[in-house]
Scaffold this motif. Structure first.
Motif, PDB file in Angstrom:
ATOM      1  N   MET A 175       0.827  -1.198   0.000  1.00  0.00           N
ATOM      2  CA  MET A 175       0.000   0.000   0.000  1.00  0.00           C
ATOM      3  C   MET A 175       0.871   1.261   0.000  1.00  0.00           C
ATOM      4  O   MET A 175       0.634   2.187  -0.770  1.00  0.00           O
ATOM      5  N   VAL A 176       1.921   1.217   0.838  1.00  0.00           N
ATOM      6  CA  VAL A 176       2.797   2.386   0.896  1.00  0.00           C
ATOM      7  C   VAL A 176       3.473   2.606  -0.450  1.00  0.00           C
ATOM      8  O   VAL A 176       3.567   3.738  -0.938  1.00  0.00           O
ATOM      9  N   GLN A 177       3.901   1.456  -1.071  1.00  0.00           N
ATOM     10  CA  GLN A 177       4.545   1.576  -2.375  1.00  0.00           C
ATOM     11  C   GLN A 177       3.600   2.199  -3.395  1.00  0.00           C
ATOM     12  O   GLN A 177       4.002   3.035  -4.200  1.00  0.00           O
ATOM     13  N   ALA A 178       2.333   1.749  -3.348  1.00  0.00           N
ATOM     14  CA  ALA A 178       1.365   2.264  -4.317  1.00  0.00           C
ATOM     15  C   ALA A 178       1.179   3.767  -4.127  1.00  0.00           C
ATOM     16  O   ALA A 178       1.194   4.537  -5.098  1.00  0.00           O
ATOM     17  N   ILE A 179       1.029   4.177  -2.865  1.00  0.00           N
ATOM     18  CA  ILE A 179       0.855   5.611  -2.606  1.00  0.00           C
ATOM     19  C   ILE A 179       2.071   6.385  -3.106  1.00  0.00           C
ATOM     20  O   ILE A 179       1.954   7.396  -3.804  1.00  0.00           O
ATOM     21  N   ALA A 180       3.258   5.840  -2.785  1.00  0.00           N
ATOM     22  CA  ALA A 180       4.482   6.520  -3.202  1.00  0.00           C
ATOM     23  C   ALA A 180       4.560   6.582  -4.719  1.00  0.00           C
ATOM     24  O   ALA A 180       4.897   7.618  -5.299  1.00  0.00           O
ATOM     25  N   PHE A 181       4.189   5.453  -5.374  1.00  0.00           N
ATOM     26  CA  PHE A 181       4.244   5.437  -6.840  1.00  0.00           C
ATOM     27  C   PHE A 181       3.342   6.509  -7.430  1.00  0.00           C
ATOM     28  O   PHE A 181       3.766   7.299  -8.274  1.00  0.00           O
ATOM     29  N   TYR A 182       2.080   6.550  -6.949  1.00  0.00           N
ATOM     30  CA  TYR A 182       1.158   7.524  -7.541  1.00  0.00           C
ATOM     31  C   TYR A 182       1.598   8.942  -7.240  1.00  0.00           C
ATOM     32  O   TYR A 182       1.457   9.825  -8.101  1.00  0.00           O
ATOM     33  N   ALA A 183       2.145   9.154  -6.059  1.00  0.00           N
ATOM     34  CA  ALA A 183       2.624  10.501  -5.735  1.00  0.00           C
ATOM     35  C   ALA A 183       3.747  10.912  -6.683  1.00  0.00           C
ATOM     36  O   ALA A 183       3.680  11.968  -7.327  1.00  0.00           O
ATOM     37  N   PHE A 184       4.769  10.031  -6.816  1.00  0.00           N
ATOM     38  CA  PHE A 184       5.894  10.362  -7.694  1.00  0.00           C
ATOM     39  C   PHE A 184       5.434  10.528  -9.136  1.00  0.00           C
ATOM     40  O   PHE A 184       5.830  11.468  -9.824  1.00  0.00           O
ATOM     41  N   ALA A 185       4.588   9.580  -9.588  1.00  0.00           N
ATOM     42  CA  ALA A 185       4.165   9.606 -10.985  1.00  0.00           C
ATOM     43  C   ALA A 185       3.355  10.862 -11.268  1.00  0.00           C
ATOM     44  O   ALA A 185       3.575  11.542 -12.282  1.00  0.00           O
ATOM     45  N   PHE A 186       2.441  11.196 -10.344  1.00  0.00           N
ATOM     46  CA  PHE A 186       1.615  12.381 -10.552  1.00  0.00           C
ATOM     47  C   PHE A 186       2.480  13.640 -10.609  1.00  0.00           C
ATOM     48  O   PHE A 186       2.343  14.470 -11.515  1.00  0.00           O
ATOM     49  N   SER A 206      -5.283  -2.561  15.398  1.00  0.00           N
ATOM     50  CA  SER A 206      -4.020  -2.964  16.021  1.00  0.00           C
ATOM     51  C   SER A 206      -3.003  -3.383  14.953  1.00  0.00           C
ATOM     52  O   SER A 206      -1.807  -3.100  15.071  1.00  0.00           O
ATOM     53  N   GLU A 207      -3.535  -4.018  13.884  1.00  0.00           N
ATOM     54  CA  GLU A 207      -2.646  -4.434  12.800  1.00  0.00           C
ATOM     55  C   GLU A 207      -2.058  -3.209  12.098  1.00  0.00           C
ATOM     56  O   GLU A 207      -0.859  -3.138  11.819  1.00  0.00           O
ATOM     57  N   PHE A 208      -2.949  -2.231  11.867  1.00  0.00           N
ATOM     58  CA  PHE A 208      -2.522  -0.973  11.263  1.00  0.00           C
ATOM     59  C   PHE A 208      -1.457  -0.294  12.118  1.00  0.00           C
ATOM     60  O   PHE A 208      -0.450   0.193  11.617  1.00  0.00           O
ATOM     61  N   LEU A 209      -1.716  -0.387  13.440  1.00  0.00           N
ATOM     62  CA  LEU A 209      -0.776   0.213  14.391  1.00  0.00           C
ATOM     63  C   LEU A 209       0.597  -0.437  14.265  1.00  0.00           C
ATOM     64  O   LEU A 209       1.628   0.220  14.211  1.00  0.00           O
ATOM     65  N   ASP A 210       0.588  -1.790  14.189  1.00  0.00           N
ATOM     66  CA  ASP A 210       1.855  -2.511  14.168  1.00  0.00           C
ATOM     67  C   ASP A 210       2.612  -2.330  12.858  1.00  0.00           C
ATOM     68  O   ASP A 210       3.831  -2.230  12.843  1.00  0.00           O
ATOM     69  N   THR A 211       1.862  -2.343  11.719  1.00  0.00           N
ATOM     70  CA  THR A 211       2.566  -2.317  10.434  1.00  0.00           C
ATOM     71  C   THR A 211       2.969  -0.920  10.010  1.00  0.00           C
ATOM     72  O   THR A 211       3.987  -0.751   9.359  1.00  0.00           O
ATOM     73  N   TYR A 212       2.162   0.077  10.368  1.00  0.00           N
ATOM     74  CA  TYR A 212       2.485   1.419   9.861  1.00  0.00           C
ATOM     75  C   TYR A 212       2.839   2.424  10.945  1.00  0.00           C
ATOM     76  O   TYR A 212       3.888   3.056  10.885  1.00  0.00           O
ATOM     77  N   LEU A 213       1.959   2.544  11.934  1.00  0.00           N
ATOM     78  CA  LEU A 213       2.141   3.636  12.897  1.00  0.00           C
ATOM     79  C   LEU A 213       3.417   3.473  13.715  1.00  0.00           C
ATOM     80  O   LEU A 213       4.195   4.402  13.881  1.00  0.00           O
ATOM     81  N   LEU A 214       3.637   2.243  14.205  1.00  0.00           N
ATOM     82  CA  LEU A 214       4.772   2.021  15.086  1.00  0.00           C
ATOM     83  C   LEU A 214       6.117   2.257  14.380  1.00  0.00           C
ATOM     84  O   LEU A 214       6.951   3.017  14.885  1.00  0.00           O
ATOM     85  N   PRO A 215       6.314   1.628  13.171  1.00  0.00           N
ATOM     86  CA  PRO A 215       7.575   1.911  12.471  1.00  0.00           C
ATOM     87  C   PRO A 215       7.748   3.393  12.162  1.00  0.00           C
ATOM     88  O   PRO A 215       8.857   3.935  12.299  1.00  0.00           O
ATOM     89  N   THR A 216       6.646   4.058  11.783  1.00  0.00           N
ATOM     90  CA  THR A 216       6.746   5.490  11.488  1.00  0.00           C
ATOM     91  C   THR A 216       7.195   6.250  12.730  1.00  0.00           C
ATOM     92  O   THR A 216       8.097   7.095  12.657  1.00  0.00           O
ATOM     93  N   ALA A 217       6.583   5.907  13.863  1.00  0.00           N
ATOM     94  CA  ALA A 217       6.940   6.601  15.103  1.00  0.00           C
ATOM     95  C   ALA A 217       8.409   6.376  15.433  1.00  0.00           C
ATOM     96  O   ALA A 217       9.121   7.312  15.828  1.00  0.00           O
ATOM     97  N   ILE A 218       8.874   5.110  15.230  1.00  0.00           N
ATOM     98  CA  ILE A 218      10.279   4.815  15.543  1.00  0.00           C
ATOM     99  C   ILE A 218      11.205   5.614  14.640  1.00  0.00           C
ATOM    100  O   ILE A 218      12.182   6.222  15.102  1.00  0.00           O
ATOM    101  N   ILE A 219      10.850   5.668  13.338  1.00  0.00           N
ATOM    102  CA  ILE A 219      11.714   6.396  12.400  1.00  0.00           C
ATOM    103  C   ILE A 219      11.731   7.885  12.743  1.00  0.00           C
ATOM    104  O   ILE A 219      12.801   8.516  12.748  1.00  0.00           O
ATOM    105  N   VAL A 220      10.552   8.425  13.080  1.00  0.00           N
ATOM    106  CA  VAL A 220      10.499   9.845  13.437  1.00  0.00           C
ATOM    107  C   VAL A 220      11.366  10.109  14.669  1.00  0.00           C
ATOM    108  O   VAL A 220      12.133  11.083  14.714  1.00  0.00           O
ATOM    109  N   ALA A 221      11.293   9.187  15.631  1.00  0.00           N
ATOM    110  CA  ALA A 221      12.119   9.345  16.834  1.00  0.00           C
ATOM    111  C   ALA A 221      13.598   9.321  16.474  1.00  0.00           C
ATOM    112  O   ALA A 221      14.393  10.132  16.977  1.00  0.00           O
TER     113      ALA A 221
END
Lengths: 201, 342
Positions: free
Chosen positions: A1-12, B4-19
């Motif tokens: 999903m992140v890749q898709a968002i990034a792709f559309y952002a870059f492509a657009f 919770s899945e959303f939290l684990d796959t996206y929010l948590l890594p983002t928070a760690i990277i921002v930190a």
């Protein structure tokens, strides 16, 4: 999903910047949009895993070529009204060129996806466990070494051509010769004289 | 998708990277602030003066006072300026000087983005730095700013070429473009010793690339007032200033990684390897930065044609020859580093 968002952002952004290159009034803005397009194209390369090409694109096109573009365009004395006048005149030929490019692109992609032995157009060596810098080096300096050298020669000739075209030797210009300056010794140019009082040198 | 899945796959890594990003940027900005203090103190003592000594003990609060002063001043937009580009230029300079830090390794494995083409990324980002300068010069619509920008553009493009060749020489000795691999390859001997001429060329080119003395012609105050940022005031000026000093630290970091063994201790024996890697890295960066300041206090400014001559007629042939020599030696003695996989 992140890749898709990034792709559309870059492509657009790439396409929007491309449109702005053609349509913006000020040539300096055009070049800046071109840089934005290059940069986003580099982002697209990163997304397909071609990180080496992405970085080279930024280094060569954005870091060097576009700087020279900008350098030239900035110093032009441009009349914007005059610049817009020829627009309708050049529109047909521009549209024709665009159309030809589009058709050619269709051919290339069509052959790639429909031909029987389309695999010959795919990657030459399967990439496994090596970085794409190594992969590129492996084909560039072995299979395509002559083409690589030929490209180098063409660039060299282009460079020499540009120098020959712009070189003019003006007589009577005083130039600094560093070697002469460095080879000067104090004994050659300095004379220590003991001056007698009231007599001068 | 569950929350919770959303939290684990996206929010948590983002928070760690921002930190992690904050963990790099906050010390960096403090370092930039105190680099200005360090510079004033070092140059002052070289010129037998005292330097800042009024604000706080030993003048230690001087950078904060300067920052506050710039912050509360008025931002002036010249009426003839191209407003958008005028505002964008300092931001671009500042952002570029920060994002390059993503790939700098502070210790084994202690790096925000351990990418394969780390050194190319650094090279690409540093080659983008010229845009902040050009945009500022053009958008200001002022002749001094424009002349400064033209000088700077020509200078930065010229010296990038020799920096590129220096980097290639180092890469030949490493066999990888990854910055951590470059540091690891210096376990036995730092590249500053076998590649000493390249080290010198890199350092001088780094001075030119960051527009520092004796190559600070873009801002040559005696002829161009202040060069490309002559029209800038308050925070827009401060961003240029911060960007320039962050770039200095970055180039020192690059020098440390490429030639001085990054986080590695000078000798891998008891008293030295007790000290953790980031401290060594900090010491090396400080040492290179001291040389930057030392050069500024010592040498007069180059003339512009001499600057170009040095870049194209001295450094370029020399670095090109050294690339060929290094490659030849590596092949002749059969010590070409094997490509690392992964």
């Amino acid at each position: 999903m992140v890749q898709a968002i990034a792709f559309y952002a870059f492509a657009f952004v790439t396409i929007a910047a491309g449109v702005m290159v053609v349509s913006s009034r000020n040539p300096v803005h055009s070049v800046l949009y071109l840089i934005l397009a290059f940069f986003n194209a580099a982002g697209l390369f990163v997304l397909i895993g071609a990180e080496f090409i992405a970085m080279i694109l930024v280094v060569v096109y954005v870091g060097a070529v576009a700087v020279l573009f900008l350098f030239v365009v900035m110093m032009l004395d441009i009349n914007f009204v005059e610049l817009r006048q020829g627009f309708m005149q050049y529109l047909p030929i521009g549209a024709l060129l665009g159309l030809i490019l589009l058709v050619e692109l269709f051919f290339v992609i069509g052959i790639w996806s429909f031909s029987e032995d389309g695999s010959m157009l795919a990657a030459v060596i399967p990439i496994q466990n090596i970085t794409n810098t190594h992969a590129l080096g492996n084909v560039l300096y072995t299979k395509y070494v002559y083409l690589f050298q030929a490209a180098g020669l063409i660039l060299l000739i282009a460079m020499i051509g540009a120098i020959v075209l712009t070189l003019r030797s003006r007589p009577g210009v005083r130039k600094q010769k560093i070697a002469d300056q460095l080879s000067r010794r104090s004994e050659d140019v300095l004379d220590v004289v003991k001056v007698k009082e009231g007599e001068g040198v | 998708m569950e929350f919770s899945e959303f939290l684990d796959t996206y929010l948590l890594p983002t928070a760690i990277i921002v930190a992690q990003i904050f963990a790099i940027i906050v010390p960096l900005l403090v370092a930039v602030a105190y680099l200005t203090y360090f510079e004033r103190k070092v140059i002052a003592s070289m010129q037998l003066r005292k330097g800042p000594n009024v604000v706080g003990p030993f003048g230690l609060l001087q950078p904060l006072a300067d920052g506050a002063k710039l912050f509360i001043k008025e931002t002036i937009l010249p009426s003839g300026a191209n407003k958008i580009l005028f505002a964008m230029a300092p931001m671009l300079t500042f952002i570029l000087s920060l994002i390059a830090w993503a790939v700098i390794p502070f210790d084994a494995g202690m790096v925000l983005a351990d990418i394969n083409v780390g050194i190319l990324y650094l090279f690409a980002i540093s080659s983008l730095g010229v845009y902040g300068v050009i945009m500022a010069g053009w958008a200001s619509n002022s002749k001094y700013a424009f002349l400064g920008a033209l000088r700077s553009a020509a200078q930065m493009v010229s010296y990038e070429v020799s920096i590129g060749f220096v980097i290639i020489t180092v890469l030949l000795c490493v066999g990888s473009l990854n910055l951590s691999a470059i540091v690891e390859a210096q376990k036995t001997v730092w590249f500053a010793i076998p590649l000493l001429p390249m080290f010198v060329i890199f350092f001088v080119s780094a001075l030119a690339e960051t527009n520092r003395a004796p190559f600070d012609l873009p801002e040559g105050e005696s002829e161009l007032v202040a060069g490309y940022f002559v029209e800038y005031s308050s925070m827009t000026f401060a961003l240029f200033f911060l960007g320039e000093y962050a770039n200095m630290i970055l180039m020192s970091g690059m020098t440390a990684v490429l030639f001085l063994g990054g986080w590695l201790p000078p000798i891998d024996i008891a008293p030295f390897n007790w000290i953790p890697g980031p401290i060594w890295f900090f010491i090396k960066i400080s040492l290179v930065l001291f040389c930057f300041l030392w050069v500024r206090a010592t040498f007069p400014r180059y003339r512009y044609d001499q600057l170009m001559r040095l870049g194209w007629k001295v450094f370029l042939p020399l670095s090109l020859a050294w690339v060929v020599i290094t490659a030849g030696v590596l092949v002749a003695f059969d010590i070409v580093p094997t490509p690392l996989s992964g």
